[in-house]
Design an enzyme around this catalytic site. Structure first.
Site, mmCIF file in Angstrom:
data_model
loop_
_atom_site.group_PDB
_atom_site.id
_atom_site.type_symbol
_atom_site.label_atom_id
_atom_site.label_comp_id
_atom_site.label_asym_id
_atom_site.label_seq_id
_atom_site.Cartn_x
_atom_site.Cartn_y
_atom_site.Cartn_z
ATOM 1 N N ARG A 231 37.874 80.918 97.999
ATOM 2 C CA ARG A 231 36.746 81.678 97.686
ATOM 3 C C ARG A 231 35.761 81.205 96.645
ATOM 4 O O ARG A 231 36.240 79.830 95.643
ATOM 5 C CB ARG A 231 37.660 82.919 96.702
ATOM 6 C CG ARG A 231 39.010 83.974 97.847
ATOM 7 C CD ARG A 231 37.436 84.666 98.736
ATOM 8 N NE ARG A 231 38.524 86.184 99.232
ATOM 9 C CZ ARG A 231 38.186 85.509 100.147
ATOM 10 N NH1 ARG A 231 38.280 84.884 101.457
ATOM 11 N NH2 ARG A 231 39.157 86.512 101.466
ATOM 12 N N GLU A 260 28.176 85.431 98.753
ATOM 13 C CA GLU A 260 28.265 84.853 99.742
ATOM 14 C C GLU A 260 27.031 86.401 100.714
ATOM 15 O O GLU A 260 27.270 87.414 99.987
ATOM 16 C CB GLU A 260 29.150 85.123 100.534
ATOM 17 C CG GLU A 260 29.745 83.452 100.615
ATOM 18 C CD GLU A 260 31.251 83.499 101.083
ATOM 19 O OE1 GLU A 260 32.014 83.956 101.910
ATOM 20 O OE2 GLU A 260 32.016 82.570 101.342
ATOM 21 N N HIS A 278 31.085 80.111 105.786
ATOM 22 C CA HIS A 278 32.471 81.078 105.313
ATOM 23 C C HIS A 278 33.208 80.769 107.519
ATOM 24 O O HIS A 278 33.049 81.855 107.191
ATOM 25 C CB HIS A 278 32.250 82.485 104.863
ATOM 26 C CG HIS A 278 33.900 82.617 104.309
ATOM 27 N ND1 HIS A 278 33.391 84.124 103.584
ATOM 28 C CD2 HIS A 278 34.712 82.422 104.961
ATOM 29 C CE1 HIS A 278 35.058 83.873 103.429
ATOM 30 N NE2 HIS A 278 35.715 83.557 103.962
#
Length: 312
Positions: A231, A260, A278
């Site tokens: 993360r 993000e 991601h």
């Protein structure tokens, strides 16, 4: 139709088809007035389909007084207010295990791409520079030491792959694991100082928020690399960017970021990074398996059976 559920984000088409045919689905992300929709459907909704990215904050959970289950598409659940779910006696499920292998593959892909500078080599050829210039030498993987932050399912799968490349493994976590033979550290900065690659694979959340700080990054040093497939919240992103810009670490492979989908512009211009949007679990097979598990958890709950992968 089946029980009424609220869906917070889009799902893969095959998963969406099953949701739509099995439940009365209220698609919150499509609503022009989300508050009005929640006020209307709140008293009837019994389930929620969400994702690790979309999560479920306290205000959303509290807007659904009959909510019984939150079934999340993803292994991470730091975006779900677990404390609120526990207070409300709402069951929360996630999708562990099914994405372990693909995320570990991505971690090693970033590691290989970063040390061998494969994205840069690709661009070097595409720009027609090969006939006129020589691509610089890169770093070997074999013989390097990888320090893993979080030696859980994914961390151990990464370690297995790294060992196949001839790397030595060490790990950091809240406690030493009796079944792991690798050297254990209870001090993250100390491990960062001793390794060549710092691999971040721990869960997000309060316990790991920004644990990879400026001190840890500095300890990694000018020959050290950082890879993050966990993360963005685990790393102090500003400190990492500064270290990369100033050459205080050798490079970084990043699949996750603090805000993000926004990525710091400073990273765009660097040639010592490998960046991905991601996509750790982003294969057809894994996303289908994640969706299937999310659906099975919902199905079990509404059939009065135990859910498969309960968080709380």
């Amino acid at each position: 139709m089946g029980a009424e559920i609220v869906q917070t984000t889009a799902m893969p088409p095959a998963i969406q088809q099953v949701l739509d045919s099995s439940y009365t689905v209220h698609k919150l992300w499509e609503a022009k007035d989300k508050a009005a929709l929640l006020k209307e459907i709140g008293p009837r909704v019994r389930g929620m389909a969400t994702s690790g990215a979309a999560g479920a904050k306290r205000d959303l959970i509290e807007a659904l007084p009959k909510l019984e289950i939150i079934s999340s598409f993803g292994v991470g659940y730091d975006s779900i207010d677990i404390a609120c779910a526990q207070e409300r006696k709402v069951t929360v499920t996630n999708t562990p295990d099914v994405l372990t292998e693909c995320v570990a593959d991505t971690a090693m892909g970033l590691t290989l791409g970063m040390l061998r500078r494969l994205p840069q080599a690709h661009q070097f050829v595409r720009e027609g520079r090969w006939p006129k210039d020589k691509f610089p030498l890169t770093d070997k993987l074999g013989g390097k030491i990888m320090g893993i932050v979080g030696a859980g399912r994914i961390g151990q799968a990464i370690a297995k792959r790294a060992e196949a490349f001839g790397m030595e493994i060490r790990y950091f976590g809240p406690r030493k694991k009796a079944d792991l033979a690798w050297r254990y550290y209870d001090n993250l900065a100390a491990m960062a100082k001793d390794v060549d690659i710092l691999m971040i694979s721990c869960p997000g959340g309060k316990e790991t928020h920004q644990i990879v700080n400026a001190e840890v990054i500095a300890a990694l040093g000018p020959k050290g690399y950082l890879v993050n497939i966990a993360r963005g919240s685990v790393v102090v992103e500003a400190a990492l960017v500064q270290a990369l810009v100033e050459g205080k670490i050798a490079g970084a492979g990043l699949d996750v970021f603090e805000n993000e989908p926004t990525v710091p512009e400073a990273l765009w211009k660097l040639d010592n990074v490998a960046l991905a949007p991601h996509v750790g679990s982003g294969t057809h097979e894994t996303r289908q398996a994640m969706g299937d598990l999310m659906l099975k958890n919902l199905e079990a709950w509404f059939a009065g059976k135990p859910v498969l992968t309960k968080v709380v």
